[in-house]
Design a protein around this motif. Structure first.
Motif, PDB file in Angstrom:
ATOM      1  N   PHE A   1       4.718   6.669 -10.360  1.00  0.00           N
ATOM      2  CA  PHE A   1       4.065   7.686 -10.828  1.00  0.00           C
ATOM      3  C   PHE A   1       2.678   7.670 -10.433  1.00  0.00           C
ATOM      4  O   PHE A   1       2.141   8.764  -9.838  1.00  0.00           O
ATOM      5  CB  PHE A   1       4.025   7.580 -12.456  1.00  0.00           C
ATOM      6  N   LEU A   2       2.093   6.628 -10.176  1.00  0.00           N
ATOM      7  CA  LEU A   2       0.699   6.497  -9.748  1.00  0.00           C
ATOM      8  C   LEU A   2       0.539   6.593  -8.375  1.00  0.00           C
ATOM      9  O   LEU A   2      -0.476   7.537  -7.723  1.00  0.00           O
ATOM     10  CB  LEU A   2       0.043   5.333  -9.955  1.00  0.00           C
ATOM     11  N   CYS A   3       1.500   6.336  -7.274  1.00  0.00           N
ATOM     12  CA  CYS A   3       1.703   6.749  -6.075  1.00  0.00           C
ATOM     13  C   CYS A   3       1.652   8.277  -5.553  1.00  0.00           C
ATOM     14  O   CYS A   3       0.979   8.694  -4.859  1.00  0.00           O
ATOM     15  CB  CYS A   3       2.687   5.919  -5.367  1.00  0.00           C
ATOM     16  N   SER A   4       2.399   8.849  -6.731  1.00  0.00           N
ATOM     17  CA  SER A   4       2.719  10.316  -6.601  1.00  0.00           C
ATOM     18  C   SER A   4       1.236  11.045  -6.923  1.00  0.00           C
ATOM     19  O   SER A   4       0.998  11.997  -6.041  1.00  0.00           O
ATOM     20  CB  SER A   4       3.738  10.901  -7.424  1.00  0.00           C
ATOM     21  N   LEU A   5       0.487  10.450  -7.751  1.00  0.00           N
ATOM     22  CA  LEU A   5      -0.602  11.013  -7.992  1.00  0.00           C
ATOM     23  C   LEU A   5      -1.666  10.949  -6.929  1.00  0.00           C
ATOM     24  O   LEU A   5      -2.330  11.876  -6.519  1.00  0.00           O
ATOM     25  CB  LEU A   5      -1.406  10.461  -9.244  1.00  0.00           C
TER      26      LEU A   5
ATOM     27  N   LYS B   1      -1.229  -2.484   2.306  1.00  0.00           N
ATOM     28  CA  LYS B   1      -0.200  -2.579   1.518  1.00  0.00           C
ATOM     29  C   LYS B   1       0.046  -1.131   0.909  1.00  0.00           C
ATOM     30  O   LYS B   1       1.328  -0.995   0.591  1.00  0.00           O
ATOM     31  CB  LYS B   1      -1.060  -3.166   0.242  1.00  0.00           C
ATOM     32  N   GLN B   2      -0.680  -0.399   0.877  1.00  0.00           N
ATOM     33  CA  GLN B   2      -0.397   1.165   0.414  1.00  0.00           C
ATOM     34  C   GLN B   2      -1.380   2.288   1.177  1.00  0.00           C
ATOM     35  O   GLN B   2      -2.480   1.880   1.221  1.00  0.00           O
ATOM     36  CB  GLN B   2      -0.219   1.279  -1.004  1.00  0.00           C
ATOM     37  N   ALA B   3      -0.898   3.466   1.468  1.00  0.00           N
ATOM     38  CA  ALA B   3      -1.617   4.484   1.969  1.00  0.00           C
ATOM     39  C   ALA B   3      -1.214   5.811   1.376  1.00  0.00           C
ATOM     40  O   ALA B   3       0.101   6.057   1.374  1.00  0.00           O
ATOM     41  CB  ALA B   3      -1.954   4.311   3.270  1.00  0.00           C
ATOM     42  N   ASN B   4      -1.938   6.617   0.806  1.00  0.00           N
ATOM     43  CA  ASN B   4      -1.411   7.877   0.464  1.00  0.00           C
ATOM     44  C   ASN B   4      -1.348   8.776   1.689  1.00  0.00           C
ATOM     45  O   ASN B   4      -1.650   8.532   2.701  1.00  0.00           O
ATOM     46  CB  ASN B   4      -2.434   8.339  -0.763  1.00  0.00           C
ATOM     47  N   GLN B   5      -0.688  10.047   1.264  1.00  0.00           N
ATOM     48  CA  GLN B   5      -0.318  10.850   2.210  1.00  0.00           C
ATOM     49  C   GLN B   5      -1.477  11.227   3.217  1.00  0.00           C
ATOM     50  O   GLN B   5      -1.179  11.428   4.398  1.00  0.00           O
ATOM     51  CB  GLN B   5       0.538  12.103   1.695  1.00  0.00           C
TER      52      GLN B   5
ATOM     53  N   SER C   1      -3.968  -3.545  -8.243  1.00  0.00           N
ATOM     54  CA  SER C   1      -3.421  -2.578  -7.589  1.00  0.00           C
ATOM     55  C   SER C   1      -2.009  -2.023  -8.116  1.00  0.00           C
ATOM     56  O   SER C   1      -1.193  -2.735  -8.276  1.00  0.00           O
ATOM     57  CB  SER C   1      -3.162  -3.172  -6.066  1.00  0.00           C
ATOM     58  N   VAL C   2      -1.794  -0.737  -8.196  1.00  0.00           N
ATOM     59  CA  VAL C   2      -0.689  -0.339  -8.565  1.00  0.00           C
ATOM     60  C   VAL C   2       0.295  -0.561  -7.409  1.00  0.00           C
ATOM     61  O   VAL C   2       1.689  -0.316  -7.941  1.00  0.00           O
ATOM     62  CB  VAL C   2      -0.759   1.462  -8.943  1.00  0.00           C
ATOM     63  N   MET C   3      -0.001  -1.120  -6.352  1.00  0.00           N
ATOM     64  CA  MET C   3       1.068  -1.477  -5.388  1.00  0.00           C
ATOM     65  C   MET C   3       1.790  -2.658  -5.460  1.00  0.00           C
ATOM     66  O   MET C   3       2.667  -3.147  -4.669  1.00  0.00           O
ATOM     67  CB  MET C   3       0.494  -1.100  -3.856  1.00  0.00           C
TER      68      MET C   3
END
Length: 381
Positions: free
Chosen positions: A189-193, A211-215, A289-291
């Motif tokens: 959910f948080l990654c989609s935000l 670890k994570q990168a948004n679009q 981190s949400v990831m």
């Protein structure tokens, strides 16, 4: 004639019992190993199949279902047959943690008259069931069962004792699995935000591994712009900028102490194609981190293309007492223009601009153009 399961292992086989229990805990963190873990229970109980699933009684739907390799459950009307399953109804009435041997409740005559058995369970090779509800919280119930085929012997009291011995572990595993699924749901959910944001958002570890990168970040990487991703590492457009960025990431990942130590910071990255970028680096506490649910420190990187508004002139005048010409000069420098470019654009002498810049430095309490740029960034937030 019913044939005892040939592969059945005595409950005294402590090694196999421990392997089966260990497999459950491993499957919680490695979901792809669930079938392998439940295969151990087929062997342990001499069963034809094993099954663990979570059921939402409020929504009357499955949340998750894990099966041994031999368990086939692709029937198109599974939900219908699960709804009329007499064994499920019996098990639902028992207290949590109490084993249920279906042969104690359902005889062969009842089986022959049951739609569930004649149309679904028996054709699938599942006649006898030993099960337990190891865990229940609000509307969520977890159920575990091992099953035997019609030609095998029913489960007996020794089997029920063995299941009772394992049930505390099943309870812990079911609770952990629900917790992990909850975390995964929140993460998605948080990654989609984050993916909806136009700003670049990146999370790395202390070694600059992403670890994570948004679009938005992915699009920047693909354009080969101010920030790049290479073999999972976060880099900048030049070696010098990469060194500065990685130094800030290292600083941001340091543990907080009583001493005042800068953790992270801001750098400006200039590119030939898409102008000037502001990159902020800040620490994230472990587990924030949400990831990632580990205790490894994470670092947050935010990046945006710098655009300077003309309204900054008024802010500089109000906050620092800059004259209109000084405020205009400060704004243009913050926007990334060099003294030579500004002189040509305004038609004034470079010496005049340098004199104004000294006054700007004094009034804003800055010493270099880089500090003035960072000040301007802060004023526009």
């Amino acid at each position: 004639m019913r044939i005892p399961a040939k592969t059945r292992v005595s409950s005294s086989d402590d090694l196999l019992v421990q392997e089966a229990i260990d497999g459950l805990y491993e499957a919680v963190t490695l979901p792809e190993s669930w079938s392998m873990a439940l295969d151990k229970f087929d062997q342990l109980f001499g069963a034809s199949s094993a099954h663990l699933f979570h059921w939402d009684t409020g929504a009357s739907s499955r949340i998750a279902s894990y099966r041994s390799s031999s368990f086939s459950d692709n029937h198109p009307e599974w939900d219908h047959y699960h709804g009329i399953n007499p064994r499920r109804k019996i098990l639902a009435k028992l207290p949590v943690g109490i084993p249920m041997n279906c042969s104690d409740y359902i005889d062969d005559r009842a089986v022959s008259k049951s739609e569930y058995f004649t149309d679904y369970s028996l054709p699938a090779g599942r006649r006898y069931l030993l099960g337990v509800n190891p865990y229940k919280e609000r509307s969520i119930t977890s159920a575990f069962a091992v099953m035997r085929a019609p030609h095998q012997a029913p489960f007996d009291t020794n089997d029920a004792k063995l299941l009772s011995h394992i049930t505390p572990h099943l309870r812990h595993v079911a609770r952990l699995d629900q917790h992990m699924r909850s975390i995964e749901g929140k993460k998605k959910f948080l990654c989609s935000l984050l993916d909806q944001l136009s700003q670049i958002v990146i999370v790395t570890n202390e070694f600059s591994r992403i670890k994570q990168a948004n679009q938005s970040a992915d699009r920047l990487f693909q354009s080969d712009g101010a920030l790049r991703s290479r073999d999972g590492l976060l880099l900048a457009n030049t070696d010098a900028n990469t060194a500065r960025l990685q130094r800030l990431i290292k600083e941001a990942s340091r543990p907080a102490t009583g001493k005042i130590i800068q953790r992270g910071g801001t750098i400006i990255i200039d590119t030939l194609d898409d102008g000037r970028w502001v990159v902020d680096v800040a620490p994230l506490a472990p587990n924030s981190s949400v990831m990632d649910v580990s205790q490894v420190p994470s670092v947050l990187i935010l990046a945006r293309r710098l655009g300077v508004s003309a309204s900054l002139d008024a802010t500089l005048h109000k906050e620092f007492g800059l004259t209109p010409s000084e405020a205009r000069l400060a704004r243009l420098i913050i926007a990334g223009q060099r003294i030579e470019e500004i002189a040509d654009h305004l038609g004034v002498q470079k010496s005049t601009l340098r004199s104004q810049l000294k006054s700007v430095f004094m009034k804003t309490q800055t010493k270099r153009q880089g500090e003035l740029m960072q000040l301007g960034i802060l004023l526009q937030r």
